[in-house]
Design a protein around this motif. Structure first.
Motif, PDB file in Angstrom:
ATOM      1  N   ALA A   1      29.593  30.528  20.235  1.00 39.88           N
ATOM      2  CA  ALA A   1      28.606  29.412  20.429  1.00 39.88           C
ATOM      3  C   ALA A   1      29.277  28.440  19.846  1.00 39.88           C
ATOM      4  N   LYS A   2      28.128  27.040  20.338  1.00 43.50           N
ATOM      5  CA  LYS A   2      29.325  25.618  20.181  1.00 43.50           C
ATOM      6  C   LYS A   2      28.123  25.058  19.289  1.00 43.50           C
ATOM      7  N   ILE A   3      29.403  24.522  18.532  1.00 41.68           N
ATOM      8  CA  ILE A   3      28.177  23.759  17.340  1.00 41.68           C
ATOM      9  C   ILE A   3      29.321  22.555  16.992  1.00 41.68           C
ATOM     10  N   LEU A   4      28.023  22.051  17.005  1.00 44.86           N
ATOM     11  CA  LEU A   4      28.527  20.495  16.595  1.00 44.86           C
ATOM     12  C   LEU A   4      28.219  20.423  15.033  1.00 44.86           C
ATOM     13  N   VAL A   5      29.537  19.660  14.219  1.00 44.83           N
ATOM     14  CA  VAL A   5      29.672  18.827  12.955  1.00 44.83           C
ATOM     15  C   VAL A   5      28.741  18.024  12.647  1.00 44.83           C
TER      16      VAL A   5
ATOM     17  N   LEU B   1      33.250  28.869  10.353  1.00 45.08           N
ATOM     18  CA  LEU B   1      32.835  28.645  11.637  1.00 45.08           C
ATOM     19  C   LEU B   1      34.209  29.377  13.453  1.00 45.08           C
ATOM     20  N   VAL B   2      34.875  28.341  12.506  1.00 47.09           N
ATOM     21  CA  VAL B   2      36.163  28.824  13.763  1.00 47.09           C
ATOM     22  C   VAL B   2      36.553  30.227  13.510  1.00 47.09           C
ATOM     23  N   ARG B   3      36.643  30.581  12.293  1.00 45.68           N
ATOM     24  CA  ARG B   3      36.712  32.310  12.031  1.00 45.68           C
ATOM     25  C   ARG B   3      35.999  33.378  12.878  1.00 45.68           C
ATOM     26  N   SER B   4      35.078  32.607  12.822  1.00 48.79           N
ATOM     27  CA  SER B   4      33.697  33.189  13.269  1.00 48.79           C
ATOM     28  C   SER B   4      33.908  33.043  15.064  1.00 48.79           C
ATOM     29  N   GLY B   5      34.679  32.995  15.565  1.00 48.78           N
ATOM     30  CA  GLY B   5      34.914  32.260  16.902  1.00 48.78           C
ATOM     31  C   GLY B   5      34.097  31.467  17.984  1.00 48.78           C
ATOM     32  N   ALA B   6      33.428  30.679  16.574  1.00 48.10           N
ATOM     33  CA  ALA B   6      32.206  29.681  17.364  1.00 48.10           C
ATOM     34  C   ALA B   6      33.466  28.285  17.679  1.00 48.10           C
TER      35      ALA B   6
END
Length: 107
Positions: A4-8, A32-37
Motif C-alpha cells: 500500500a502507498k501511504i502518505l503521512v 507502516l514500513v514494517r507492515s510492508g507499506a
C-alpha cells in the motif's frame, strides 16, 4: 497492507512547528514500513528523508504524483497546501481539522 502507498501529511507533534521530538508520526511510519507499506511524508517544515526501521522515508515534494492509496493527515499546519487532495483521495484525518475534504474519515 503489503505494498500500500501511504502518505503521512504533517510530521511534527503539534501544528506550525518544525520539531520532531515526541511526535507519534515516527512510530506510525515505523509500523507502516514494517507492515510492508510504501511510505512517504509531506511536510513543508522538513525536506530530508527520515530514518525509520532501517530505511529512509522520503520527503515527497509533489504529493499528488505520489499517488497514495491513503493519505494520513497527522498534523494540520496552517500554511500547508492541501489543494492537491482530490475528492477521490481517501484521507484518514487524525487532526479533526480537515473539514471539506472528500472521502475524509476521522480517526
Amino acid at each position: 497492507m503489503s505494498q500500500a502507498k501511504i502518505l503521512v501529511v504533517g510530521l511534527s507533534y503539534k501544528p506550525d512547528v518544525a520539531d520532531l521530538r515526541e511526535t507519534p508520526a515516527l512510530k506510525i511510519m515505523e509500523h507502516l514500513v514494517r507492515s510492508g507499506a510504501q511510505v512517504g511524508y509531506y511536510d513543508h517544515h522538513f525536506s530530508a528523508p527520515v530514518p525509520v526501521s532501517g530505511t529512509e522515508v522520503p520527503a515527497i515534494t509533489a504529493p499528488q504524483a505520489f499517488d497514495a492509496d491513503l493519505v494520513l493527515l497527522h498534523t494540520r499546519h496552517k500554511e500547508a497546501d492541501l489543494s492537491w487532495i482530490g475528492q477521490d483521495t481517501v484521507v484518514l484525518d487524525a487532526t479533526y481539522r480537515a473539514e471539506g475534504l472528500g472521502n475524509r474519515v476521522l480517526l
